[in-house]
Design a protein around this motif. Structure first.
Motif, PDB file in Angstrom:
ATOM      1  N   VAL A 283       0.844  -1.200   0.000  1.00 32.00           N
ATOM      2  CA  VAL A 283       0.000   0.000   0.000  1.00 32.00           C
ATOM      3  C   VAL A 283       0.878   1.248   0.000  1.00 32.00           C
ATOM      4  O   VAL A 283       0.593   2.228  -0.703  1.00 32.00           O
ATOM      5  N   GLY A 284       1.979   1.219   0.764  1.00 33.59           N
ATOM      6  CA  GLY A 284       2.912   2.355   0.770  1.00 33.59           C
ATOM      7  C   GLY A 284       3.505   2.603  -0.599  1.00 33.59           C
ATOM      8  O   GLY A 284       3.610   3.756  -1.041  1.00 33.59           O
ATOM      9  N   LYS A 285       3.855   1.526  -1.293  1.00 34.44           N
ATOM     10  CA  LYS A 285       4.424   1.657  -2.639  1.00 34.44           C
ATOM     11  C   LYS A 285       3.378   2.243  -3.596  1.00 34.44           C
ATOM     12  O   LYS A 285       3.693   3.122  -4.404  1.00 34.44           O
ATOM     13  N   GLN A 286       2.144   1.764  -3.498  1.00 29.52           N
ATOM     14  CA  GLN A 286       1.080   2.288  -4.354  1.00 29.52           C
ATOM     15  C   GLN A 286       0.840   3.767  -4.072  1.00 29.52           C
ATOM     16  O   GLN A 286       0.636   4.558  -5.006  1.00 29.52           O
ATOM     17  N   LEU A 287       0.864   4.141  -2.817  1.00 36.31           N
ATOM     18  CA  LEU A 287       0.662   5.536  -2.447  1.00 36.31           C
ATOM     19  C   LEU A 287       1.810   6.409  -2.964  1.00 36.31           C
ATOM     20  O   LEU A 287       1.585   7.494  -3.500  1.00 36.31           O
ATOM     21  N   GLU A 288       3.022   5.902  -2.838  1.00 33.56           N
ATOM     22  CA  GLU A 288       4.183   6.640  -3.342  1.00 33.56           C
ATOM     23  C   GLU A 288       4.071   6.845  -4.851  1.00 33.56           C
ATOM     24  O   GLU A 288       4.309   7.946  -5.359  1.00 33.56           O
ATOM     25  N   GLU A 289       3.686   5.789  -5.577  1.00 36.38           N
ATOM     26  CA  GLU A 289       3.522   5.900  -7.031  1.00 36.38           C
ATOM     27  C   GLU A 289       2.439   6.916  -7.377  1.00 36.38           C
ATOM     28  O   GLU A 289       2.593   7.701  -8.317  1.00 36.38           O
ATOM     29  N   PHE A 290       1.344   6.902  -6.611  1.00 34.79           N
ATOM     30  CA  PHE A 290       0.261   7.849  -6.848  1.00 34.79           C
ATOM     31  C   PHE A 290       0.764   9.291  -6.680  1.00 34.79           C
ATOM     32  O   PHE A 290       0.541  10.153  -7.519  1.00 34.79           O
ATOM     33  N   TYR A 291       1.476   9.545  -5.577  1.00 34.92           N
ATOM     34  CA  TYR A 291       2.007  10.893  -5.334  1.00 34.92           C
ATOM     35  C   TYR A 291       3.000  11.312  -6.395  1.00 34.92           C
ATOM     36  O   TYR A 291       3.016  12.474  -6.817  1.00 34.92           O
ATOM     37  N   ARG A 292       3.832  10.392  -6.846  1.00 34.37           N
ATOM     38  CA  ARG A 292       4.796  10.719  -7.905  1.00 34.37           C
ATOM     39  C   ARG A 292       4.073  11.131  -9.186  1.00 34.37           C
ATOM     40  O   ARG A 292       4.471  12.066  -9.870  1.00 34.37           O
ATOM     41  N   GLU A 293       2.980  10.420  -9.515  1.00 33.80           N
ATOM     42  CA  GLU A 293       2.194  10.754 -10.699  1.00 33.80           C
ATOM     43  C   GLU A 293       1.538  12.131 -10.554  1.00 33.80           C
ATOM     44  O   GLU A 293       1.536  12.932 -11.478  1.00 33.80           O
ATOM     45  N   VAL A 294       0.976  12.385  -9.384  1.00 34.00           N
ATOM     46  CA  VAL A 294       0.280  13.655  -9.151  1.00 34.00           C
ATOM     47  C   VAL A 294       1.272  14.815  -9.191  1.00 34.00           C
ATOM     48  O   VAL A 294       0.966  15.880  -9.742  1.00 34.00           O
ATOM     49  N   LEU A 295       2.442  14.619  -8.639  1.00 36.54           N
ATOM     50  CA  LEU A 295       3.419  15.698  -8.578  1.00 36.54           C
ATOM     51  C   LEU A 295       4.211  15.889  -9.865  1.00 36.54           C
ATOM     52  O   LEU A 295       4.866  16.911 -10.038  1.00 36.54           O
ATOM     53  N   ALA A 296       4.125  14.921 -10.772  1.00 35.13           N
ATOM     54  CA  ALA A 296       4.894  15.010 -12.022  1.00 35.13           C
ATOM     55  C   ALA A 296       4.315  16.037 -12.983  1.00 35.13           C
ATOM     56  O   ALA A 296       3.234  16.447 -12.987  1.00 35.13           O
TER      57      ALA A 296
END
Length: 94
Positions: free
Chosen positions: A81-94
């Motif tokens: 879940v942490g990895k999925q959340l990190e990926e989500f934030y990376r996408e949003v911030l990109a």
């Protein structure tokens, strides 16, 4: 009769390596395959059939439980879940 989202009790039971029989509504929001990681039973006759299938065949219910546990660890562990959340934030911030 109301509510929504993922059924946490089912995920907890999966993580504990239990063979789960549930209604489709009870397993709503959890990506599992009937007969592989869970047994879905919506009517009384479905529940009886599920018990008749699983109780005399503990190896079959153990296999379902083991697959359910693997799915829970793969999709719902803190690391996953942490990895999925990190990926989500990376996408949003990109």
């Amino acid at each position: 009769q109301s509510g929504g989202g993922m059924r946490l009790k089912v995920v907890e039971a999966m993580a504990m390596g239990r063979c789960i029989i549930s209604t489709r509504i009870g397993a709503e929001g959890i990506s599992v395959v009937d007969g592989e990681e869970i047994v879905l039973a919506d009517s009384v006759s479905d529940w009886i059939e599920a018990f008749d299938l699983l109780v005399p065949a503990p190896d079959g219910s153990l296999e379902i439980a083991q697959r359910a546990q693997a799915v829970a660890q793969e999709r719902f562990s803190l690391a996953s879940v942490g990895k999925q959340l990190e990926e989500f934030y990376r996408e949003v911030l990109a």
